[in-house]
Design a protein around this motif. Structure first.
Motif, mmCIF file in Angstrom:
data_model
loop_
_atom_site.group_PDB
_atom_site.id
_atom_site.type_symbol
_atom_site.label_atom_id
_atom_site.label_comp_id
_atom_site.label_asym_id
_atom_site.label_seq_id
_atom_site.Cartn_x
_atom_site.Cartn_y
_atom_site.Cartn_z
ATOM 1 N N ASN A 55 -33.400 5.533 1.911
ATOM 2 C CA ASN A 55 -33.859 4.386 2.699
ATOM 3 C C ASN A 55 -32.779 3.942 3.686
ATOM 4 O OD1 ASN A 55 -36.317 4.273 1.328
ATOM 5 N ND2 ASN A 55 -35.474 2.955 -0.278
ATOM 6 N N CYS A 56 -33.237 3.358 4.779
ATOM 7 C CA CYS A 56 -32.314 2.908 5.827
ATOM 8 C C CYS A 56 -31.651 1.588 5.427
ATOM 9 C CB CYS A 56 -33.096 2.745 7.129
ATOM 10 S SG CYS A 56 -32.129 2.053 8.472
ATOM 11 N N GLN A 60 -20.141 2.941 8.159
ATOM 12 C CA GLN A 60 -21.503 2.794 7.640
ATOM 13 C C GLN A 60 -21.650 3.372 6.236
ATOM 14 O OE1 GLN A 60 -23.821 2.818 11.972
ATOM 15 N NE2 GLN A 60 -23.536 4.724 10.861
ATOM 16 N N CYS A 68 -25.645 -0.467 8.924
ATOM 17 C CA CYS A 68 -26.140 0.376 10.008
ATOM 18 C C CYS A 68 -26.016 -0.361 11.333
ATOM 19 C CB CYS A 68 -27.600 0.754 9.761
ATOM 20 S SG CYS A 68 -28.249 1.960 10.954
ATOM 21 N N LEU A 103 -31.192 7.823 14.034
ATOM 22 C CA LEU A 103 -30.316 7.190 13.044
ATOM 23 C C LEU A 103 -29.431 8.251 12.394
ATOM 24 C CD1 LEU A 103 -32.574 4.649 11.103
ATOM 25 C CD2 LEU A 103 -30.787 4.148 12.762
ATOM 26 N N ASN A 131 -27.137 9.970 9.428
ATOM 27 C CA ASN A 131 -27.332 10.016 7.972
ATOM 28 C C ASN A 131 -26.552 8.923 7.249
ATOM 29 O OD1 ASN A 131 -29.035 12.250 8.099
ATOM 30 N ND2 ASN A 131 -27.327 13.702 8.039
ATOM 31 N N CYS A 178 -26.460 5.972 7.943
ATOM 32 C CA CYS A 178 -27.252 4.738 7.948
ATOM 33 C C CYS A 178 -28.265 4.706 6.810
ATOM 34 C CB CYS A 178 -27.994 4.583 9.279
ATOM 35 S SG CYS A 178 -27.079 3.650 10.525
ATOM 36 N N ARG A 179 -28.283 5.755 5.994
ATOM 37 C CA ARG A 179 -29.281 5.835 4.926
ATOM 38 C C ARG A 179 -28.602 5.905 3.565
ATOM 39 N NH1 ARG A 179 -34.233 6.778 7.045
ATOM 40 N NH2 ARG A 179 -34.328 7.576 9.193
ATOM 41 N N TRP A 209 -32.211 2.354 17.715
ATOM 42 C CA TRP A 209 -33.572 2.522 18.221
ATOM 43 C C TRP A 209 -33.697 2.002 19.651
ATOM 44 C CZ3 TRP A 209 -35.744 0.092 13.112
ATOM 45 C CH2 TRP A 209 -35.647 1.053 12.088
ATOM 46 N N PRO A 256 -30.366 -1.216 12.257
ATOM 47 C CA PRO A 256 -30.763 0.092 12.796
ATOM 48 C C PRO A 256 -31.381 0.026 14.183
ATOM 49 C CG PRO A 256 -32.260 -0.613 11.051
ATOM 50 C CD PRO A 256 -31.104 -1.546 11.024
#
Length: 242
Positions: free
Chosen positions: A184-185, A152, A158, A173, A175, A177-178, A167, A163
């Motif tokens: 931002n995701c 990732q 992600c 999530l 880190n 994934c950002r 969920w 994402p």
């Protein structure tokens, strides 16, 4: 006089085809060498190989192996093509013609298999989907978490499809994934991002392989033309002696 002019014209035509075929074989050798180098580089790249092993997608290498074998054979065959053209040996030219047909079939087949494991909506994506979904579902374990974070953060993606994979499992999530700058995701899933990544790796190889395959067709046609011209020259020579 008419027969002499006809023989002279035929001899010039044979010379033109012969040296054209000789030059094309040199170009084919360079393309085959480039294909071999690119294919071996892709197979030997350690980081890329590790990713495929982790994702259980080693079938990606089937097309690479086909193209490596094809390139080795084509590099050797070009010498036969040069010699058979210069010597005007019909048997050697026919053997060379057969190798060109084989090279075309093998090159197209290898390219097709490689594309089938490196493009969108290909056989690669179900493999990636299965592996990444499993990693996300077991992301609480250190190994799965490490692999996901590595993919990732390096690719900029992600989960398997996005994402929501986390969920839906009520997991936070990670880190990785950002975006490290904006925070931002990443909304692109790793299946699509990895597929685009693989496409970039294989596009040059497939391009060279298909160029070589097209050159095989041209060389095969010129070989056949040269065989017919040499046979015609031999027949005319026998007629002249009589």
């Amino acid at each position: 006089m008419g027969l002499g002019r006809q023989e002279n014209t035929l001899e010039k035509q044979i010379g033109c085809v012969k040296y054209t075929l000789f030059c094309l074989n040199i170009v084919a050798w360079m393309l085959a060498t480039a294909l071999f180098a690119l294919s071996v580089w892709l197979r030997a790249e350690e980081g890329f190989s590790n990713w495929l092993t982790i994702l259980q997608a080693q079938t990606f290498y089937i097309g690479v192996y086909i193209l490596i074998g094809t390139s080795i054979i084509m590099m050797a065959v070009t010498f036969l093509g040069c010699l058979s053209a210069l010597m005007e040996n019909t048997l050697a030219l026919l053997v060379f013609l057969g190798t060109q047909v084989f090279g075309f079939v093998a090159g197209v087949a290898g390219s097709a298999v490689l594309l089938d494991y490196s493009t969108m909506h290909s056989s690669l994506q179900p493999l990636l989907q299965r592996s990444l979904t499993y990693l996300v579902s077991t992301s609480e374990y250190s190994h799965s978490s490490y692999v996901l974070n590595m993919i990732q953060s390096n690719i900029g993606c992600c989960g398997a499809t996005g994402p929501w994979d986390y969920w839906n499992l009520h997991q936070p999530l990670p880190n990785s994934c950002r975006d490290t700058v904006s925070g931002n995701c990443f909304f692109n899933g790793c299946v699509d991002e990895l597929t685009w990544f693989f496409e970039g790796k294989t596009s040059w190889i497939v391009g060279v392989a298909l160029a070589l395959a097209m050159l095989n067709v041209v060389c095969a046609i010129l070989s056949l033309v040269l065989v017919q011209a040499v046979k015609k020259e031999e027949d005319e020579a026998q007629t002249y002696r009589r």
